[in-house]
Design an enzyme around this catalytic site. Structure first.
Site, mmCIF file in Angstrom:
data_model
loop_
_atom_site.group_PDB
_atom_site.id
_atom_site.type_symbol
_atom_site.label_atom_id
_atom_site.label_comp_id
_atom_site.label_asym_id
_atom_site.label_seq_id
_atom_site.Cartn_x
_atom_site.Cartn_y
_atom_site.Cartn_z
ATOM 1 N N ASP A 1 -0.316 2.601 -6.098
ATOM 2 C CA ASP A 1 0.758 1.864 -5.427
ATOM 3 C C ASP A 1 2.013 1.790 -6.302
ATOM 4 O O ASP A 1 3.080 1.438 -5.829
ATOM 5 C CB ASP A 1 0.312 0.418 -5.139
ATOM 6 C CG ASP A 1 -0.358 0.254 -3.786
ATOM 7 O OD1 ASP A 1 0.071 0.934 -2.831
ATOM 8 O OD2 ASP A 1 -1.288 -0.569 -3.690
ATOM 9 N N LYS B 1 -5.588 4.495 6.050
ATOM 10 C CA LYS B 1 -5.640 5.100 4.712
ATOM 11 C C LYS B 1 -6.951 5.849 4.514
ATOM 12 O O LYS B 1 -6.974 6.974 3.998
ATOM 13 C CB LYS B 1 -5.448 4.013 3.643
ATOM 14 C CG LYS B 1 -4.020 3.478 3.629
ATOM 15 C CD LYS B 1 -3.800 2.271 2.737
ATOM 16 C CE LYS B 1 -2.375 1.773 2.937
ATOM 17 N NZ LYS B 1 -1.974 0.703 2.015
ATOM 18 N N GLN C 1 -5.158 -3.857 -1.236
ATOM 19 C CA GLN C 1 -4.252 -4.115 -0.114
ATOM 20 C C GLN C 1 -3.672 -5.521 -0.207
ATOM 21 O O GLN C 1 -4.396 -6.497 -0.394
ATOM 22 C CB GLN C 1 -5.024 -3.920 1.214
ATOM 23 C CG GLN C 1 -4.171 -3.952 2.465
ATOM 24 C CD GLN C 1 -3.225 -2.754 2.607
ATOM 25 O OE1 GLN C 1 -3.446 -1.693 2.018
ATOM 26 N NE2 GLN C 1 -2.177 -2.917 3.369
HETATM 27 N N1 L34 Z 1 -1.317 -2.586 -1.903
HETATM 28 N N2 L34 Z 1 -0.469 -3.284 0.113
HETATM 29 C C1 L34 Z 1 -0.594 -2.321 -0.807
HETATM 30 N N3 L34 Z 1 -0.004 -1.104 -0.681
HETATM 31 C C2 L34 Z 1 0.735 -0.824 0.425
HETATM 32 O O1 L34 Z 1 1.360 0.353 0.518
HETATM 33 C C3 L34 Z 1 0.834 -1.788 1.424
HETATM 34 N N4 L34 Z 1 1.510 -1.567 2.613
HETATM 35 C C4 L34 Z 1 2.266 -2.679 3.213
HETATM 36 C C5 L34 Z 1 1.309 -3.869 3.310
HETATM 37 N N5 L34 Z 1 0.463 -4.026 2.144
HETATM 38 C C6 L34 Z 1 0.246 -3.048 1.226
HETATM 39 C C7 L34 Z 1 1.131 -0.705 3.577
HETATM 40 O O2 L34 Z 1 0.283 0.156 3.420
HETATM 41 C C8 L34 Z 1 2.638 -2.112 4.550
HETATM 42 N N6 L34 Z 1 1.818 -0.922 4.724
HETATM 43 C C9 L34 Z 1 1.751 -0.171 5.916
HETATM 44 C C10 L34 Z 1 1.056 1.030 5.995
HETATM 45 C C11 L34 Z 1 0.982 1.745 7.186
HETATM 46 C C12 L34 Z 1 1.596 1.279 8.305
HETATM 47 C C13 L34 Z 1 2.300 0.098 8.236
HETATM 48 C C14 L34 Z 1 2.368 -0.617 7.056
HETATM 49 C C15 L34 Z 1 1.478 2.048 9.582
HETATM 50 O O3 L34 Z 1 0.770 3.022 9.649
HETATM 51 N N7 L34 Z 1 2.137 1.611 10.666
HETATM 52 C C16 L34 Z 1 2.083 2.227 11.959
HETATM 53 C C17 L34 Z 1 1.703 1.197 13.001
HETATM 54 C C18 L34 Z 1 0.347 0.618 12.773
HETATM 55 C C19 L34 Z 1 0.065 -0.575 13.695
HETATM 56 O O4 L34 Z 1 -0.164 -0.360 14.874
HETATM 57 O O5 L34 Z 1 0.101 -1.727 13.186
HETATM 58 C C20 L34 Z 1 3.449 2.806 12.307
HETATM 59 O O6 L34 Z 1 3.509 3.734 13.080
HETATM 60 O O7 L34 Z 1 4.447 2.282 11.793
#
Ligand code: L34
Length: 266
Positions: free
Chosen positions: A102, A35, A79
């Site tokens: 959010d 982020k 988060q």
């Molecule tokens: N307050 N908490 C708040 N807002 C959110 O919007 C989130 N979320 C979820 C968890 N807690 C939160 C996220 O940001 C899940 N989440 C999130 C964001 C980004 C990714 C996954 C979950 C992401 O970029 N995933 C990558 C892989 C990253 C890795 O290697 O772990 C992908 O390509 O899916």
């Protein structure tokens, strides 16, 4: 978004995002870093508040109150998950709804129910953007969501409903999951169970969107959908990683820009 931020700055509006992380959950750390990096890439000012797992609820509330007032901060993101001793609902309620990028605050949740909203929760918004950009029509389609969380399942249902989909939400007490999923033209899997939705459960030609992010014991990252089998029957499918996750972050950027506009007006 980069272009939009540039225009915004020319109008004299400077977006700023505060990201709050409590404790040292490794997955949260990865997401928070992404982020901050996204902010940097598109020219949004960001501040990180990394607090120890021992932080009290009152201390966190105090930080939020400070950020609510802070002039150079247009968006606040706490988060999740938070450590057990902190009540997430109390924390979410303390965020100024105008800075709630959010869209977790009850005021913003309520607005989503009405269909008249400023902020859309980032993950469901990312799913809608993927559908839209792929030229997939939602109106009249059977949309089946697996999972009923406040963060994904429930708001996802509202967003699909606003686009005139026929929406079903499945959950742990659903009796005929396989049968229900088989009906779907659009499947959104958001349960957090590794590869539980398999190709044989999916209708030929369905659109499959995988919100799940599960880390297996061998460190491999998989979704809630068994990709190899589902890919064979789906007309379109999102991978994990590289699907909904990055879209979540993109939508956060969009909400932060929106917050900057809203907070200038007030
Ligand atoms: N307050 N908490 C708040 N807002 C959110 O919007 C989130 N979320 C979820 C968890 N807690 C939160 C996220 O940001 C899940 N989440 C999130 C964001 C980004 C990714 C996954 C979950 C992401 O970029 N995933 C990558 C892989 C990253 C890795 O290697 O772990 C992908 O390509 O899916």
């Amino acid at each position: 978004m980069k272009e939009e931020v540039k225009n915004l700055k020319q109008e004299g509006i400077n977006p700023g995002l505060a990201v709050v992380i409590v404790g040292d959950d490794p997955a949260s750390r990865v997401y928070v870093n992404s982020k901050k990096k996204a902010c940097e890439e598109i020219g949004i000012y960001s501040e990180e508040y990394a607090l120890s797992a021992k932080t009290t609820q009152d201390e966190l509330l105090e930080l939020i109150n400070m950020l609510n007032e802070k002039k150079d901060i247009s968006g606040i993101l706490v988060q999740l998950p938070l450590p057990e001793h902190i009540d997430e609902e109390i924390i979410i309620n303390a965020i100024n709804p105008k800075k709630d990028v959010d869209a977790f605050h009850p005021v913003n949740v309520g607005k989503i129910m009405f269909g008249n909203y400023d902020f859309v929760p980032c993950t469901p918004a990312g799913v809608m953007e993927l559908i839209k950009e792929s030229g997939i029509e939602v109106a009249g389609k059977e949309c089946v969501i697996i999972g009923r969380s406040n963060i994904v399942g429930k708001p996802q249902a509202m967003l699909l409903l606003h686009e005139n989909g026929t929406v079903t939400i499945c959950h742990s007490k659903t009796k005929n999951l396989a049968e229900t999923v088989k009906r779907a033209d659009i499947v959104v899997a958001a349960v957090g169970k590794p590869e539980m939705i398999t190709g044989d459960m999916i209708k030929e030609g369905a659109v499959v969107i995988d919100v799940g992010i599960n880390r297996l014991e061998n460190k491999k990252l998989v979704g809630d959908v068994h990709f190899e089998s589902a890919e064979k029957v789906a007309s379109a499918i999102t991978p994990v990683p590289g699907g909904v996750g990055p879209m979540t972050i993109a939508m956060l950027m969009k909400n932060t820009v929106k917050a900057a506009r809203i907070n200038r007006e007030s």
